[in-house]
Motif scaffolding. Structure first.
Motif, PDB file in Angstrom:
ATOM      1  N   ALA A 219     -32.990  37.703  27.655  1.00 54.75           N
ATOM      2  CA  ALA A 219     -31.883  36.923  27.089  1.00 54.75           C
ATOM      3  C   ALA A 219     -30.526  37.478  27.493  1.00 54.75           C
ATOM      4  O   ALA A 219     -29.614  36.723  27.852  1.00 54.75           O
ATOM      5  N   SER A 220     -30.372  38.797  27.447  1.00 58.10           N
ATOM      6  CA  SER A 220     -29.074  39.394  27.777  1.00 58.10           C
ATOM      7  C   SER A 220     -28.714  39.156  29.245  1.00 58.10           C
ATOM      8  O   SER A 220     -27.549  38.869  29.578  1.00 58.10           O
ATOM      9  N   GLU A 221     -29.719  39.239  30.131  1.00 61.19           N
ATOM     10  CA  GLU A 221     -29.459  39.003  31.550  1.00 61.19           C
ATOM     11  C   GLU A 221     -29.177  37.526  31.815  1.00 61.19           C
ATOM     12  O   GLU A 221     -28.292  37.188  32.615  1.00 61.19           O
ATOM     13  N   LEU A 222     -29.920  36.623  31.161  1.00 61.09           N
ATOM     14  CA  LEU A 222     -29.666  35.194  31.313  1.00 61.09           C
ATOM     15  C   LEU A 222     -28.267  34.846  30.825  1.00 61.09           C
ATOM     16  O   LEU A 222     -27.567  34.032  31.450  1.00 61.09           O
ATOM     17  N   TYR A 223     -27.841  35.475  29.756  1.00 61.40           N
ATOM     18  CA  TYR A 223     -26.504  35.245  29.209  1.00 61.40           C
ATOM     19  C   TYR A 223     -25.431  35.633  30.228  1.00 61.40           C
ATOM     20  O   TYR A 223     -24.482  34.868  30.471  1.00 61.40           O
TER      21      TYR A 223
ATOM     22  N   THR B 209     -31.653  36.370  43.900  1.00 63.35           N
ATOM     23  CA  THR B 209     -31.567  37.760  43.446  1.00 63.35           C
ATOM     24  C   THR B 209     -30.454  37.926  42.425  1.00 63.35           C
ATOM     25  O   THR B 209     -30.586  38.702  41.476  1.00 63.35           O
ATOM     26  N   ALA B 210     -29.362  37.178  42.597  1.00 59.49           N
ATOM     27  CA  ALA B 210     -28.222  37.286  41.691  1.00 59.49           C
ATOM     28  C   ALA B 210     -28.468  36.562  40.367  1.00 59.49           C
ATOM     29  O   ALA B 210     -27.954  36.992  39.324  1.00 59.49           O
ATOM     30  N   PHE B 211     -29.221  35.467  40.390  1.00 57.05           N
ATOM     31  CA  PHE B 211     -29.475  34.672  39.177  1.00 57.05           C
ATOM     32  C   PHE B 211     -30.983  34.473  38.963  1.00 57.05           C
ATOM     33  O   PHE B 211     -31.462  33.337  38.865  1.00 57.05           O
ATOM     34  N   PRO B 212     -31.762  35.529  38.855  1.00 58.74           N
ATOM     35  CA  PRO B 212     -33.229  35.358  38.756  1.00 58.74           C
ATOM     36  C   PRO B 212     -33.671  34.669  37.475  1.00 58.74           C
ATOM     37  O   PRO B 212     -34.613  33.867  37.476  1.00 58.74           O
ATOM     38  N   ASN B 213     -33.007  34.953  36.358  1.00 60.85           N
ATOM     39  CA  ASN B 213     -33.416  34.358  35.087  1.00 60.85           C
ATOM     40  C   ASN B 213     -33.109  32.863  35.028  1.00 60.85           C
ATOM     41  O   ASN B 213     -33.876  32.083  34.454  1.00 60.85           O
ATOM     42  N   ILE B 214     -31.991  32.461  35.632  1.00 63.68           N
ATOM     43  CA  ILE B 214     -31.670  31.033  35.691  1.00 63.68           C
ATOM     44  C   ILE B 214     -32.690  30.310  36.560  1.00 63.68           C
ATOM     45  O   ILE B 214     -33.150  29.211  36.222  1.00 63.68           O
TER      46      ILE B 214
ATOM     47  N   LEU C 225     -35.101  27.295  35.213  1.00 63.05           N
ATOM     48  CA  LEU C 225     -35.067  25.966  35.811  1.00 63.05           C
ATOM     49  C   LEU C 225     -36.434  25.571  36.371  1.00 63.05           C
ATOM     50  O   LEU C 225     -36.853  24.409  36.242  1.00 63.05           O
ATOM     51  N   ARG C 226     -37.134  26.515  36.960  1.00 59.38           N
ATOM     52  CA  ARG C 226     -38.463  26.211  37.494  1.00 59.38           C
ATOM     53  C   ARG C 226     -39.432  25.841  36.389  1.00 59.38           C
ATOM     54  O   ARG C 226     -40.246  24.914  36.536  1.00 59.38           O
ATOM     55  N   ILE C 227     -39.377  26.549  35.268  1.00 60.13           N
ATOM     56  CA  ILE C 227     -40.263  26.228  34.143  1.00 60.13           C
ATOM     57  C   ILE C 227     -39.930  24.846  33.596  1.00 60.13           C
ATOM     58  O   ILE C 227     -40.828  24.039  33.316  1.00 60.13           O
TER      59      ILE C 227
END
Length: 234
Positions: A120-124, A155-160, A164-166
């Protein structure tokens, strides 16, 4: 007018076109053995229309309504957790605290015990930057396509990217899965009960993806197959 009456009117219109008898079929009543402690005999309903409504129409209608409620409740859960990804540029209008709550909700939804798909913190932190980078009114597939065009974005936005893929791979209905199982029953029948798993998988793939299979050039496929199976040495 209730559902049964409106369905009956529609059914009458159809049978008139098809020239079919409109009367409900009357079933033969079964005699049941009466137990010695019964004071009164059970009420017997010999009205075929009422029996059809009670034991067929109402049962199907209840099952359909139950399935609809279950499906829409599931869609509501998806919407509550993934709706912020429908248009990421709209996240510019919300506060950072609300954005953090959204990320925490998605992390909890995509977690299983100690395992989780996103942080969550990284996605934020990624959304703080990406919401000002993505184009306005960008759809989820548009946002993912935009990320693919940016060097090093995965690599810069892995959580996004994972989120999006899910979202884009969540099935809306079970129709595709049901069609796949229907194809399997056609392919592996009692005449092919010794078929190996590998062959079954390949035949099912060809049958399911028949639109792609029809575009193949069989000449090239046959030549490729022959070159791999050929044992002649020249």
């Amino acid at each position: 007018m209730n559902g049964f009456e409106s369905s009956k009117i529609k059914a009458n219109e159809i049978v008139d076109i098809m020239n079919i008898n409109k009367t409900f079929k009357k079933k033969r009543l079964r005699k049941t053995k009466k137990q010695f402690d019964y004071e009164n005999s059970d009420e017997i309903n010999d009205d075929p229309e009422k029996n059809f409504r009670t034991f067929y129409f109402n049962v199907i209608a209840d099952g359909a309504l139950s399935s609809f409620n279950e499906r829409f409740n599931q869609f509501q859960i998806y919407n509550n957790n993934f709706s912020f990804l429908y248009n990421i540029s709209e996240l510019r209008k919300i506060t950072n605290d609300d954005l953090m709550k959204i990320c925490l909700n998605l992390q909890n939804y995509l977690s299983d015990g100690d395992s989780y798909d996103i942080v969550a913190s990284e996605l934020y932190e990624e959304l703080l930057v990406f919401r000002h980078t993505v184009k306005e009114d960008s759809t989820p597939i548009g946002a993912l396509s935009f990320l693919k065009t940016m060097p090093g974005s995965f690599t810069a936005f892995p959580n996004i990217v994972i989120s999006l893929r899910i979202l884009l791979t969540i099935t809306i209905t079970s129709a595709s899965a049901e069609r796949s199982f229907s194809k399997l029953k056609i392919i592996k029948n009692y005449l092919r009960n010794t078929m190996s798993q590998k062959r079954l998988t390949e035949l099912a793939m060809i049958a399911i993806e028949n639109e792609v299979a029809n575009t193949l050039d069989f000449k090239n496929v046959i030549e490729l197959f022959a070159s791999k199976k050929s044992r002649k040495k020249f």
